[in-house]
Design an enzyme around this catalytic site. Structure first.
Site, short mmCIF file in Angstrom:
data_model
loop_
_atom_site.label_atom_id
_atom_site.label_comp_id
_atom_site.label_asym_id
_atom_site.label_seq_id
_atom_site.Cartn_x
_atom_site.Cartn_y
_atom_site.Cartn_z
CD GLU A 32 -8.37 1.17 -6.82
OE1 GLU A 32 -7.92 0.38 -5.96
OE2 GLU A 32 -8.98 2.21 -6.53
CG HIS A 72 -6.22 8.93 2.80
ND1 HIS A 72 -6.47 8.78 4.15
CD2 HIS A 72 -5.34 7.93 2.49
CE1 HIS A 72 -5.78 7.75 4.62
NE2 HIS A 72 -5.08 7.24 3.63
CB THR A 73 -6.96 14.08 -2.10
OG1 THR A 73 -7.86 14.85 -2.91
CG2 THR A 73 -5.65 13.95 -2.85
N GLY A 121 12.88 -0.74 4.69
CA GLY A 121 12.30 0.52 4.24
C GLY A 121 11.92 0.50 2.77
CG HIS A 169 0.77 -0.38 2.53
ND1 HIS A 169 -0.04 -1.23 3.24
CD2 HIS A 169 0.07 0.78 2.39
CE1 HIS A 169 -1.18 -0.63 3.52
NE2 HIS A 169 -1.14 0.60 3.00
CG ASP A 170 8.57 -1.10 -0.39
OD1 ASP A 170 8.86 -2.27 -0.09
OD2 ASP A 170 9.40 -0.28 -0.83
CG ASP A 203 -10.77 -1.47 -3.58
OD1 ASP A 203 -11.79 -0.89 -3.95
OD2 ASP A 203 -9.67 -1.38 -4.16
#
Length: 361
Positions: free
Chosen positions: A63, A197-198, A88, A74-75, A203
């Protein structure tokens, strides 16, 4: 032989030797015995060891590894090639975590920032270097992953990224492609980045079932997710029957699909790009590595960065090939791209599986 001709031959031989020498990369042996192409990278080897021990339980693809990869996305995506949307890949999501973790699209990020922050403070790295080194190291723990590039030397972030720069599972394909285009990515690169996503799990989309994986081989970086998103039975729930927007029903028990993944797999602008990934490990690795290399330097002056990619561990190879989960076959595929032939894939024997939650979620 004339002297002038001899001089010419000697000059040509010397030039050839210089070209060969230039083609051989210089190597530096660090004090701890590690070898790198640049002496400045030597300082990173003990930091990589610390990251493995304190964040990834000694180099697990768990995880925390996926969360580190998610954090880097996301950063970095808080950026626009047109200006005005943040710095960025600068680590602002870690340095200004109290601000950015409050954004709706960053739900669930608080756990990984809380875990990374004290380790980051002890390393002496800038927030941007730490976030993107941790992502590369964590991804390397997953068999089948490419060895990601790591560029060293980002300056400290100046301010938090603004809200509403991270695409969400409930966004339309048009909105997602537009946000990525604003950051400089084309549709092929969007699909390539979704390879992450693999090894992912959900959550916060449905908090009653934390750690729900997105494919049946969550500990391996493979193309299984591209196959399983296409299985029939994956459909959008009726709006009145779900309290978890962004979630898509999956025919595999214990598995979740993101609404955005399913939509991208079916949209004519991206369906063939999605299908081409299936059972093509080399394509996925190559395109994901290239897209991540671009993502992880968004907003940075790469002329001032040092290539320290050789401090990143080498991932274990993929032992494949991928398979249909037990009881599924090509007849269960919801194929949206008819222009190219669907790959031939075998089916695992046995009853239909029930997937367990990802530990540590």
């Amino acid at each position: 032989m004339s002297f002038s001709r001899l001089s010419t031959l000697v000059a040509l031989a010397l030039a050839a030797t210089q070209l060969v020498s230039a083609a051989v990369p210089k190597r530096v042996t660090c004090a701890d015995g590690n070898v790198t192409a640049n002496k400045a990278c030597c300082a990173l080897f003990p930091i990589v060891a610390t990251i493995q021990e304190q964040l990834f339980d000694g180099a697990e693809c768990g995880e925390e590894a996926h969360s580190a990869l998610r954090l880097s996305f996301h950063d970095a995506i808080g950026f626009s090639i047109h200006g005005g949307k943040g710095g960025g890949a600068d680590g602002s999501i870690l340095a200004f975590n109290e601000t950015e973790t409050a954004f709706h699209a960053n739900g669930g990020i608080d756990d990984i920032t809380a875990g990374q922050f004290p380790v980051f403070q002890a390393t002496g790295l800038t927030a941007g270097d730490f976030v993107h080194l941790a992502a590369a190291v964590g991804t390397a723990n997953c068999p089948g992953a490419p060895r990601l590039q790591f560029m060293f030397g980002r300056p400290p972030p100046k301010a938090p990224a603004p809200d509403l720069t991270v695409p969400e599972p409930t966004d339309s394909v048009t909105a997602i492609l537009a946000r990525f285009a604003d950051a400089g990515f084309n549709p092929q690169e969007v699909v390539a980045l979704l390879s992450s996503h693999t090894i992912a799990a959900a959550d916060v989309i449905d908090t009653s079932i934390p750690g729900t994986p997105f494919d049946s081989t969550v500990g391996t970086f493979d193309t299984q997710v591209f196959l399983e998103v296409l299985l029939k039975g994956t459909s959008f729930p009726d709006a009145g029957n779900t309290s978890h927007p962004g979630e898509v029903l999956s025919p595999l028990r214990g598995e979740m699909r993101l609404q955005s993944d399913f939509a991208i797999s079916q949209d004519p602008r991206t369906a063939c790009l999605w299908q081409e990934m299936i059972n093509d490990q080399t394509r996925m690795q190559t395109q994901f590595k290239a897209a991540m290399a671009k993502l992880q330097v968004l907003g940075q002056d790469t002329r001032k960065l040092i290539d320290c990619s050789d401090v990143v561990p080498v991932p274990a190879p993929f032992k494949g090939p991928i398979t249909f989960p037990a009881s599924f076959s090509q007849k269960d595929v919801q194929q949206a791209c008819r222009q190219i032939r669907f790959p031939s894939i075998s089916t695992v024997a046995g009853p239909a599986p029930t997937l367990a939650p990802v530990p540590g979620s």
